[in-house]
Each structure stands twice: as structure tokens, then as C-alpha cells.
Write an enzyme that holds these catalytic residues in place. Structure first.
Site, PDB file in Angstrom:
ATOM      1  N   PRO A 133      36.074  -7.078 -30.922  1.00  0.00           N
ATOM      2  CA  PRO A 133      36.072  -6.924 -32.382  1.00  0.00           C
ATOM      3  C   PRO A 133      36.824  -5.669 -32.817  1.00  0.00           C
ATOM      4  CG  PRO A 133      33.824  -7.212 -31.546  1.00  0.00           C
ATOM      5  CD  PRO A 133      34.714  -7.041 -30.360  1.00  0.00           C
TER       6      PRO A 133
ATOM      7  N   HIS B  40      27.235   3.319 -30.473  1.00  0.00           N
ATOM      8  CA  HIS B  40      27.972   4.278 -31.303  1.00  0.00           C
ATOM      9  C   HIS B  40      27.109   5.477 -31.695  1.00  0.00           C
ATOM     10  CE1 HIS B  40      31.198   1.083 -32.589  1.00  0.00           C
ATOM     11  NE2 HIS B  40      31.252   1.396 -31.316  1.00  0.00           N
ATOM     12  N   THR B  41      25.968   5.641 -31.058  1.00  0.00           N
ATOM     13  CA  THR B  41      25.176   6.866 -31.177  1.00  0.00           C
ATOM     14  C   THR B  41      25.812   8.000 -30.373  1.00  0.00           C
ATOM     15  OG1 THR B  41      22.997   7.861 -30.794  1.00  0.00           O
ATOM     16  CG2 THR B  41      23.658   6.171 -29.260  1.00  0.00           C
TER      17      THR B  41
ATOM     18  N   ASP C 203      20.303   8.275 -29.067  1.00  0.00           N
ATOM     19  CA  ASP C 203      19.058   8.159 -29.824  1.00  0.00           C
ATOM     20  C   ASP C 203      19.256   7.118 -30.922  1.00  0.00           C
ATOM     21  OD1 ASP C 203      20.664   9.402 -31.708  1.00  0.00           O
ATOM     22  OD2 ASP C 203      19.776  11.380 -31.411  1.00  0.00           O
TER      23      ASP C 203
ATOM     24  N   ARG D 110      31.714   2.378 -22.910  1.00  0.00           N
ATOM     25  CA  ARG D 110      32.626   1.482 -23.632  1.00  0.00           C
ATOM     26  C   ARG D 110      33.487   0.652 -22.677  1.00  0.00           C
ATOM     27  NH1 ARG D 110      37.745   2.870 -27.064  1.00  0.00           N
ATOM     28  NH2 ARG D 110      37.776   1.217 -28.622  1.00  0.00           N
TER      29      ARG D 110
ATOM     30  N   HIS E 117      34.416  -3.365 -22.957  1.00  0.00           N
ATOM     31  CA  HIS E 117      35.787  -3.884 -23.061  1.00  0.00           C
ATOM     32  C   HIS E 117      36.175  -4.712 -21.850  1.00  0.00           C
ATOM     33  CE1 HIS E 117      37.540  -1.228 -26.519  1.00  0.00           C
ATOM     34  NE2 HIS E 117      36.314  -1.671 -26.779  1.00  0.00           N
TER      35      HIS E 117
ATOM     36  N   ASN F 200      42.502  -0.766 -26.834  1.00  0.00           N
ATOM     37  CA  ASN F 200      42.468   0.165 -25.689  1.00  0.00           C
ATOM     38  C   ASN F 200      43.515   1.264 -25.711  1.00  0.00           C
ATOM     39  OD1 ASN F 200      40.286  -1.124 -24.498  1.00  0.00           O
ATOM     40  ND2 ASN F 200      41.585  -2.561 -23.361  1.00  0.00           N
TER      41      ASN F 200
ATOM     42  N   GLY G 266      35.080 -12.136 -19.086  1.00  0.00           N
ATOM     43  CA  GLY G 266      33.852 -11.779 -18.387  1.00  0.00           C
ATOM     44  C   GLY G 266      33.950 -10.439 -17.672  1.00  0.00           C
TER      45      GLY G 266
ATOM     46  N   SER H 137      38.853  -6.767 -15.047  1.00  0.00           N
ATOM     47  CA  SER H 137      40.245  -7.051 -15.447  1.00  0.00           C
ATOM     48  C   SER H 137      40.821  -5.863 -16.218  1.00  0.00           C
ATOM     49  CB  SER H 137      40.321  -8.330 -16.293  1.00  0.00           C
ATOM     50  OG  SER H 137      39.493  -8.233 -17.450  1.00  0.00           O
TER      51      SER H 137
ATOM     52  N   ASP I 126      34.705  -8.648 -15.009  1.00  0.00           N
ATOM     53  CA  ASP I 126      35.446  -8.875 -13.763  1.00  0.00           C
ATOM     54  C   ASP I 126      36.417  -7.741 -13.453  1.00  0.00           C
ATOM     55  OD1 ASP I 126      37.302  -9.187 -15.740  1.00  0.00           O
ATOM     56  OD2 ASP I 126      37.978 -11.185 -15.129  1.00  0.00           O
TER      57      ASP I 126
ATOM     58  N   ASP J  53      28.477   9.355 -34.341  1.00  0.00           N
ATOM     59  CA  ASP J  53      27.182   9.762 -34.892  1.00  0.00           C
ATOM     60  C   ASP J  53      27.260  11.259 -35.148  1.00  0.00           C
ATOM     61  OD1 ASP J  53      24.628  10.755 -35.298  1.00  0.00           O
ATOM     62  OD2 ASP J  53      23.818  10.019 -33.391  1.00  0.00           O
TER      63      ASP J  53
ATOM     64  N   THR K 217      23.800  13.679 -34.150  1.00  0.00           N
ATOM     65  CA  THR K 217      23.528  14.054 -32.753  1.00  0.00           C
ATOM     66  C   THR K 217      24.574  13.378 -31.864  1.00  0.00           C
ATOM     67  OG1 THR K 217      21.969  12.199 -32.620  1.00  0.00           O
ATOM     68  CG2 THR K 217      21.017  14.380 -33.031  1.00  0.00           C
TER      69      THR K 217
HETATM   70  C1  HEM Z   1      30.432  -4.471 -32.767  1.00  0.00           C
HETATM   71  C2  HEM Z   1      31.731  -4.346 -32.663  1.00  0.00           C
HETATM   72  C3  HEM Z   1      32.398  -3.061 -32.243  1.00  0.00           C
HETATM   73  C4  HEM Z   1      33.491  -2.507 -32.829  1.00  0.00           C
HETATM   74  C5  HEM Z   1      34.266  -3.064 -34.016  1.00  0.00           C
HETATM   75  C6  HEM Z   1      33.773  -1.280 -32.140  1.00  0.00           C
HETATM   76  C7  HEM Z   1      34.825  -0.443 -32.433  1.00  0.00           C
HETATM   77  C8  HEM Z   1      35.011   0.811 -31.887  1.00  0.00           C
HETATM   78  C9  HEM Z   1      36.053   1.720 -32.285  1.00  0.00           C
HETATM   79  C10 HEM Z   1      37.139   1.458 -33.307  1.00  0.00           C
HETATM   80  C11 HEM Z   1      35.873   2.872 -31.568  1.00  0.00           C
HETATM   81  C12 HEM Z   1      36.742   4.130 -31.637  1.00  0.00           C
HETATM   82  C13 HEM Z   1      37.899   3.999 -30.679  1.00  0.00           C
HETATM   83  C14 HEM Z   1      38.938   5.057 -30.866  1.00  0.00           C
HETATM   84  O1  HEM Z   1      39.212   5.468 -31.988  1.00  0.00           O
HETATM   85  O2  HEM Z   1      39.553   5.489 -29.857  1.00  0.00           O
HETATM   86  C15 HEM Z   1      34.729   2.673 -30.724  1.00  0.00           C
HETATM   87  C16 HEM Z   1      34.232   3.605 -29.849  1.00  0.00           C
HETATM   88  C17 HEM Z   1      33.158   3.387 -29.006  1.00  0.00           C
HETATM   89  N1  HEM Z   1      32.504   2.192 -28.813  1.00  0.00           N
HETATM   90 FE1  HEM Z   1      32.639   0.575 -30.011  1.00  0.00          FE
HETATM   91  N2  HEM Z   1      32.848  -1.112 -31.142  1.00  0.00           N
HETATM   92  C18 HEM Z   1      31.989  -2.172 -31.168  1.00  0.00           C
HETATM   93  C19 HEM Z   1      30.948  -2.408 -30.270  1.00  0.00           C
HETATM   94  C20 HEM Z   1      30.649  -1.600 -29.203  1.00  0.00           C
HETATM   95  C21 HEM Z   1      29.747  -1.952 -28.132  1.00  0.00           C
HETATM   96  C22 HEM Z   1      29.056  -3.303 -27.988  1.00  0.00           C
HETATM   97  C23 HEM Z   1      29.703  -0.883 -27.292  1.00  0.00           C
HETATM   98  C24 HEM Z   1      28.930  -0.713 -25.996  1.00  0.00           C
HETATM   99  C25 HEM Z   1      27.823  -1.351 -25.714  1.00  0.00           C
HETATM  100  C26 HEM Z   1      30.542   0.141 -27.856  1.00  0.00           C
HETATM  101  C27 HEM Z   1      30.699   1.409 -27.345  1.00  0.00           C
HETATM  102  C28 HEM Z   1      31.537   2.377 -27.873  1.00  0.00           C
HETATM  103  C29 HEM Z   1      31.526   3.764 -27.463  1.00  0.00           C
HETATM  104  C30 HEM Z   1      30.527   4.386 -26.503  1.00  0.00           C
HETATM  105  C31 HEM Z   1      32.562   4.392 -28.147  1.00  0.00           C
HETATM  106  C32 HEM Z   1      33.029   5.857 -28.010  1.00  0.00           C
HETATM  107  C33 HEM Z   1      34.013   5.933 -26.849  1.00  0.00           C
HETATM  108  C34 HEM Z   1      34.557   7.319 -26.537  1.00  0.00           C
HETATM  109  O3  HEM Z   1      34.196   8.307 -27.175  1.00  0.00           O
HETATM  110  O4  HEM Z   1      35.392   7.410 -25.598  1.00  0.00           O
HETATM  111  N3  HEM Z   1      31.133  -0.338 -28.992  1.00  0.00           N
HETATM  112  N4  HEM Z   1      34.226   1.413 -30.927  1.00  0.00           N
END
Ligand code: HEM
Ligand SMILES: *[C@@H]1O[C@H](CO)[C@@H](O)[C@H](O)[C@H]1NC(C)=O
Length: 332
Positions: free
Chosen positions: A167, A197-198, A257, A66, A70, A98, A76, A80, A78, A249, A252
């Protein structure tokens, strides 16, 4: 001109064309061999620190993946995101997406410290984030890919960029797609990258609205499986428990996956932004179904989209700097 001479020119052109295509893939500047001579063990150092960190805390794979996202969506890729508050810098770590959420910064520090010992002032923090995101994916069971390298680190951060460009989980499908398009990413990138989000967790506060008051009418989101919803309500009450953690998820949670997409088909997507991939757009729905059916295609698209995201607006050449410490700009 002799026949053999023009034939020679023709052959030379054939040789140049693939080079141009290759360099275009690498955004004109980045390439996977960038540190081959200057820091031959960089990939090994990153993967060994990441493996160690994930062995200690399995969620760390998700957290590191993640961080790259971010970082890349704000000015970009970088690094930051990694800058702490200081002087003129207002850290992105305090932004809505964040704060109380982004984690893994100590692991990046540890990677950076080991790399500085092996090859001082050579490898950027932005490149470390990109390699760590790939390694985290692989360690969790996901696809592998070559990471284009050669990014430089920024000398500034953007709190407003972090608040506005990344987003939010309750953004509409259209808003989320618009935020991806602003980065030069398309609908396929959106659906494939959401597959991250898997793995990993989300806090109660990021999806509570769906459980109690989706449309301001005091009713839950009807696109949320009601059995799953009542399970979620037990640990995510109407008020309080904001920071309680849930698997993105739930089938799993630590395995990279395609079950994220199967959950969505069962209306078991945790975030509103996950579920709308099925319910708000025809093309997006078709991709959710495709990835739910075919892991190979999901992995292939995910890897391609990660390279694309990693190529967003890098600082290269004389731009930016290679930070000695990822948390602050170098003192001149
Ligand atoms: C499509 C729009 C997206 C939205 C609205 C979104 C939103 C979120 C939110 C709200 C969380 C939970 C954060 C928390 O409660 O602390 C999250 C977790 C996460 N996001 Fe996204 N996300 C998006 C796209 C992505 C993308 C593109 C990636 C990576 C390629 C990603 C990877 C992750 C990962 C791996 C977690 C879990 C992080 C952890 O457990 O520390 N997300 N996301
Ligand atoms: C989205 O969530 C934020 C933060 O919880 C909240 O302030 C905002 O009102 C929500 N937006 C909508 C459209 O529900």
C-alpha cells in the site's frame, strides 16, 4: 468391536484433533521448532546481532520490522525483497515503496554470515527476516511471540509486485484494505499492523501532499492537526527536502507502545494512511480507540497479526532454496 477398543480409538482421535489445529495455525508447514535440531542457536544469533545493530542505530528496529512486511506482501514471505539486481533479476529494492527508503540489508547480511558459520546452508533468509522483525519489536518494547519457521527462499523477485501490492501512503482507506484482503489479511490485521508506525521514520515526500494540497485545491488536509502541520511544514517545504526525515510517532519515536493510536485520535497521524484509520471507516475507528485505550489488546492483536502476515504464501519443503547469500540465488 470391544468397548475398550472403541474407547481407545476415541482417545486417539482426541489426541489427533489438537495436532491438526496446531498445524493449521502454522500454515500446514511452518513451526517454531523447525531449527531446534539443525541450528539450535539460530534465535540467539539473530537476537544478538539485532540488539547490537539497534544499540548502534535505534531506528534499525523499525527498519528491520518493515523489511519483513515488504517481503511478505510480494509473492509471500520468501526473501524476494533481499535479491540484488543481477542477470534476469530486477531487484524489488528499486520499487516505489523501497527506493531511498528500505534499509537494514547490511544487518541481514551480518546475521546470515554468522548463521552460515554456525550451521551452513540450513537457515533461510526468509526465516531470518521473520525472526529479526520479532526481535526488533521486542527490543523496542513491544510484544513477544513465537515465530513459525521453515520458509524457503525464492529464486526470483517481482518489481511490479512490490509497486502494486504494498500500500502507498496516499492510497484511500478502501484501496489499502483491498490490498490487505488480497493477502488474506482483514481489517483487524490492517489496524493492528499499522501500529508498527509507533516506531521509525517517514520522508517528507510521503506526506507533503497533506501539508499543502490534499485534494488538489491548494488546501491542507483538514484531518491533520494544524499546529502539528505548521511544525511539519518547517522541515517539509513545498518543494525540496524530499528526503528529510520525520518520526512516524512524534511522541515516543523509539518506543513500541500504543501512542501511535493516541496520536491518530489527536489528528497527529503523520501519513494519510495512518489518519484514515480513524476517519474513513466505523469498525476501523473503533479499533483505533480500543488500541489507544488498551495496550494489552493492541499487543495481543499485533502479535497474532504478525504471525498471520509471516505465514503468507511461504515456499516450503522442496520449493525454493536456502540461499547462501541473501542477495543472490545460489549458483547451481
Ligand atoms: C497499512 C499500510 C501501510 C502504508 C501505506 C505504509 C507506508 C509507510 C511509509 C510511506 C513509510 C515511510 C517510508 C519512507 O519515507 O522512507 C513507512 C515506514 C514504516 N513502516 Fe509502513 N506502511 C504501512 C503498513 C506497515 C506495516 C504493516 C508495517 C509492519 C508491520 C509497517 C512498518 C513500518 C515501519 C516500521 C516504518 C519505519 C521504517 C524506518 O524507519 O526505517 N508499515 N510505512
Ligand atoms: C500519490 O503519490 C504519488 C507519488 O508521490 C503521486 O504520483 C500520485 O499522484 C498520488 N496520488 C494521488 C491520488 O494523490
Amino acid at each position: 468391536m470391544s468397548k475398550s477398543m472403541s474407547y481407545f480409538i476415541f482417545l486417539s482421535l482426541l489426541a489427533i484433533v489438537p495436532l491438526c489445529i496446531a498445524s493449521k495455525n502454522y500454515n500446514g508447514y511452518l513451526n517454531p521448532q523447525y531449527y531446534d535440531r539443525s541450528c539450535p542457536h539460530v534465535q540467539h544469533i539473530v537476537s544478538s546481532v539485532v540488539s547490537k545493530a539497534v544499540a548502534k542505530d535505534p531506528r534499525m528496529a523499525a527498519s528491520l520490522l518493515r523489511l519483513h512486511f515488504h517481503d511478505c506482501f510480494v509473492k509471500g514471505c520468501d526473501a524476494s525483497l533481499l535479491l540484488d539486481n543481477s542477470g534476469s533479476i530486477v531487484s524489488e529494492k528499486g520499487s516505489n515503496p523501497n527506493k531511498n527508503s528500505a534499509r537494514g540489508f547490511e544487518v541481514i547480511d551480518e546475521i546470515k554470515a554468522e548463521i552460515e558459520r554456525a550451521c551452513p546452508h540450513t537457515v533461510s533468509c526468509a526465516d531470518i527476516l521473520a525472526i529479526a522483525a520479532r526481535d526488533s519489536t521486542v527490543i523496542a518494547g513491544g510484544p513477544n511471540w513465537e515465530v513459525p519457521l521453515g520458509r524457503k527462499d525464492s529464486v526470483g523477485a517481482s518489481l511490479s509486485g512490490s509497486n502494486n501490492e504494498i500500500p502507498a501512503p496516499n492510497n484511500t482507506f478502501q484501496t489499502i484494505l483491498t490490498k490487505f484482503k488480497r493477502q488474506g489479511l482483514d481489517l483487524v490485521d490492517l489496524v493492528a499492523l499499522s501500529g508498527a508506525h509507533t516506531i521509525g521514520n517517514a520522508r517528507c515526500t510521503t506526506f507533503r501532499q497533506r501539508l499543502y494540497n490534499q485534494n488538489g485545491n491548494g488546501k491542507p488536509d483538514f484531518t491533520l492537526n494544524q499546529a502539528y502541520a505548521s511544525m511539519l511544514r518547517q522541515q517539509c517545504p513545498r518543494s525540496g527536502g524530499d528526503q528529510n526525515l520525520f518520526f512516524l510517532d512524534h511522541t515516543t519515536p523509539f518506543k513500541f507502545d500504543n501512542l501511535y493510536y493516541k496520536n491518530i485520535l489527536a489528528y497527529d497521524g503523520l501519513l494519510n494512511s495512518d489518519q484514515v484509520l480513524l476517519t474513513k471507516n466505523r469498525a476501523s475507528m473503533e479499533l483505533v480507540k480500543l488500541y489507544a485505550e488498551n495496550t494489552r489488546i493492541f499487543f495481543d492483536h499485533f502479535a497474532k497479526s504478525m504471525v498471520k502476515m509471516g505465514n503468507l504464501f511461504p515456499l516450503t519443503g522442496a520449493q525454493g532454496q536456502i540461499r547462501k547469500n541473501c542477495r543472490r540465488v545460489n549458483s547451481s
